[in-house]
Write an enzyme that holds these catalytic residues in place. Structure first.
Site, PDB file in Angstrom:
ATOM      1  N   ASP A 169      -5.726  -6.599  10.010  1.00  0.00           N
ATOM      2  CA  ASP A 169      -6.949  -6.160  10.111  1.00  0.00           C
ATOM      3  C   ASP A 169      -8.395  -6.752   9.816  1.00  0.00           C
ATOM      4  O   ASP A 169      -9.258  -6.838  10.426  1.00  0.00           O
ATOM      5  CB  ASP A 169      -7.129  -4.711   9.183  1.00  0.00           C
ATOM      6  CG  ASP A 169      -6.692  -4.764   7.896  1.00  0.00           C
ATOM      7  OD1 ASP A 169      -6.135  -5.847   7.672  1.00  0.00           O
ATOM      8  OD2 ASP A 169      -6.730  -3.804   7.207  1.00  0.00           O
TER       9      ASP A 169
ATOM     10  N   LYS B 243       0.805  -1.267   0.152  1.00  0.00           N
ATOM     11  CA  LYS B 243      -0.060  -0.139   0.031  1.00  0.00           C
ATOM     12  C   LYS B 243       0.773   1.266   0.129  1.00  0.00           C
ATOM     13  O   LYS B 243       0.451   2.307   0.701  1.00  0.00           O
ATOM     14  CB  LYS B 243      -0.938   0.191   1.148  1.00  0.00           C
ATOM     15  CG  LYS B 243      -2.087  -1.075   1.263  1.00  0.00           C
ATOM     16  CD  LYS B 243      -3.026  -1.064   2.493  1.00  0.00           C
ATOM     17  CE  LYS B 243      -2.209  -1.794   3.475  1.00  0.00           C
ATOM     18  NZ  LYS B 243      -3.182  -2.225   4.640  1.00  0.00           N
TER      19      LYS B 243
HETATM   20  C1  BGC Z   1      -1.956  -6.081   3.230  1.00  0.00           C
HETATM   21  C2  BGC Z   1      -2.852  -7.075   4.283  1.00  0.00           C
HETATM   22  C3  BGC Z   1      -4.164  -6.097   5.059  1.00  0.00           C
HETATM   23  C4  BGC Z   1      -4.869  -5.309   3.696  1.00  0.00           C
HETATM   24  C5  BGC Z   1      -5.820  -4.608   4.165  1.00  0.00           C
HETATM   25  C6  BGC Z   1      -2.872  -5.281   2.291  1.00  0.00           C
HETATM   26  O1  BGC Z   1      -1.845  -4.521   1.543  1.00  0.00           O
HETATM   27  O2  BGC Z   1      -0.997  -6.887   2.726  1.00  0.00           O
HETATM   28  O3  BGC Z   1      -2.052  -7.276   5.313  1.00  0.00           O
HETATM   29  O4  BGC Z   1      -5.099  -6.765   5.529  1.00  0.00           O
HETATM   30  O5  BGC Z   1      -3.740  -4.616   2.784  1.00  0.00           O
HETATM   31  O6  BGC Z   1      -5.748  -3.678   4.965  1.00  0.00           O
END
Ligand code: BGC
Length: 499
Positions: free
Chosen positions: A237, A202
């Site tokens: 999460d 992200k």
């Molecule tokens: C992460 C996950 C997370 C998801 C939603 C992803 O980029 O790898 O661990 O649960 O985003 O936040």
């Protein structure tokens, strides 16, 4: 697995107005070709047609995604590294029951915002007595800074929040405060309260954290702040959302996040996890974090996805996430619009610099444009003008809405297929566990919450894949901010004290 994909259905009819030109923000004259399309629009149309073809998700494609998701889940459960899906063990073997009591904190780091929360739990009768929450946005320099800077930022926000504790929040004298830590990135859990960061996703690129124990990083930073707080549960999460939703509803079996990023977790039988060695679970169940954002098998991708991926900070990774989650939908649309603007004079003869700037167009903009039902698409015109600097005719606005819809539809339908993949895997391993009775999929995340078309496409795909009978028992339910309270509940479940 080989799979023959049927040709995509005919591309949806794209209605073009005959002569309307929208006056705001500036009027431009529209020349017409002999097809009746404005000359500028006609040149952009093949780009839209190709996009719609490449993004098409007819039933066979959805079936393939659901089957491949189930297959990849099994391979990831068999052995670490067995598939794109990491199938991470959460060490959460018991979910909240409602009997939890006391004061608990939760920290939530997962996107552009960081949240702190405290809650006073009162057991079965009183449930959640009081909750307070604060949110701080993470500055860009922290997202690209050092591990120490990030954790100091978190610990300092937490310390300030703790100072304001009062009112209905009571901590017995002889106890340390306990917190759940929702950390929404791929972490290899080593126990319920420790885990190593595998990689950032992200858009985070904090140096020095991958390979480190996240709880140790936080403990050190809390030490520097002089804060005495025990991290009793480190959770993803999705896992926190599942726990938060289960507190109110025993039928919750799956949790999905569709926000900046995306992921899903579910309740798995310990017996169905070959890679799990010497793990004792009194319930025989455990929560598995799929990390489905890394799924890639058979995705309908376009040149725009490939170009975006190639210049991302994690090329070749998180392809499902890059196709369906909030961080990327707006950027895919922007890339399509740049190509249209270059190939035609759809937006005039000048391409504004802002349109050329990556990530200027956000997924919330896409959603807002899709909500515009006015005849002249006034809101679409304003958003295009304000966000990208582009002026637009009504034809151009219609074209933009079609692009947004195409990208959102692919995302929502693929997310729906992913959910069906998880449900099918659960049912195939243990008949009757999810189908033929009420089963709840708890959903959270800004994209799911704020994009009605996306949500509808997701639900439609689930229904198409499961059929009307089975799908009538599958409840896809928004569990708003379940992850905050869920982490606090898991801190309670895993408390070192008797509650
Ligand atoms: C992460 C996950 C997370 C998801 C939603 C992803 O980029 O790898 O661990 O649960 O985003 O936040």
């Amino acid at each position: 697995m080989s799979f023959a994909v049927n040709p995509p259905p005919a591309v949806r009819h794209f209605p073009l107005s005959r002569s309307t030109v929208v006056r705001s923000p500036r009027v431009s004259m529209v020349a017409r070709s002999n097809t009746g399309l404005s000359v500028s629009t006609a040149a952009a149309l093949p780009i839209l047609t190709k996009l719609q073809n490449d993004c098409a998700t007819p039933l066979p494609v959805l079936r393939h995604i659901a089957d491949a998701m189930a297959t990849d889940m099994r391979a990831g459960l068999a052995v670490d590294g067995g598939s794109d899906l990491k199938m991470i063990l959460s060490y959460v073997d018991s979910l909240p029951t409602g009997n939890e009591r006391g004061l608990f904190y939760a920290l939530d780091l997962g996107g552009t915002n960081f949240r702190v929360l405290r809650t006073q739990l009162g057991g079965k009768d009183e449930r959640v007595i009081d909750t307070e929450c604060e949110q701080v946005s993470i500055p860009q320099d922290i997202m690209f800074g050092t591990s120490e800077e990030l954790f100091d930022f978190i610990a300092s926000a937490l310390a300030n929040f703790v100072k304001k504790e009062g009112g209905k929040f009571v901590l017995p004298n002889d106890r340390s405060r306990e917190t759940g830590f929702t950390f929404s990135f791929p972490v290899k859990q080593t126990s319920i309260d420790s885990g190593i960061l595998i990689k950032w996703t992200k858009g985070f690129a904090v140096s020095g954290t991958p390979g480190k124990d996240i709880v140790a990083c936080l403990n050190e930073a809390m030490g520097r702040q002089g804060l005495n707080m025990r991290v009793s549960a480190l959770v993803n999460d999705t896992v926190a959302t599942l726990a938060g939703a289960r507190y109110w509803d025993d039928d919750v079996m799956v949790a999905v996040i569709l926000g900046t990023g995306t992921n899903a977790c579910y309740v798995e039988s310990v017996d169905a996890i070959p890679k799990l060695k010497n793990h004792k679970s009194s319930s025989g169940k455990t929560i598995v974090n799929t990390e489905w954002g890394a799924f890639s098998n058979g995705l309908p991708l376009t040149e725009f996805d490939r170009d975006m991926d190639a210049v991302s900070i994690n090329p070749g990774e998180q392809l499902f996430e890059k196709t369906i989650s909030g961080m990327y939908l707006g950027e895919i649309v922007r890339r399509v619009l740049v190509k249209m603007a270059e190939a035609s004079s759809l937006f005039g003869n000048h391409i504004p610099e802002r349109l050329r700037t990556p990530f200027t167009l956000g997924t919330p903009n896409i959603s807002s444009m899709q909500q515009d039902t006015s005849d002249d698409l006034q809101a679409v015109g304003s958003i295009l003008y304000e966000v990208t600097g582009m002026e637009s005719t009504l034809d151009a606005r219609k074209m933009v809405v079609e692009v947004c819809d195409t990208v959102a539809k692919r995302g929502g339908r693929l997310a729906g297929a992913g959910i069906v993949g998880i449900l099918k895997k659960m049912e195939e391993d243990s008949t009757g566990i999810v189908f033929g009775k009420r089963t709840v999929v708890a959903m959270d995340g800004g994209l799911y919450e704020h994009h009605p078309q996306y949500k509808r496409y997701l639900k439609d795909a689930v229904k198409e894949l499961l059929g009307p009978e089975i799908s009538s028992d599958v409840v896809i339910e928004h569990s708003k901010d379940g992850s905050g309270i869920g982490a606090a509940l898991l801190a309670a479940t895993n408390s070192i004290y008797e509650h």
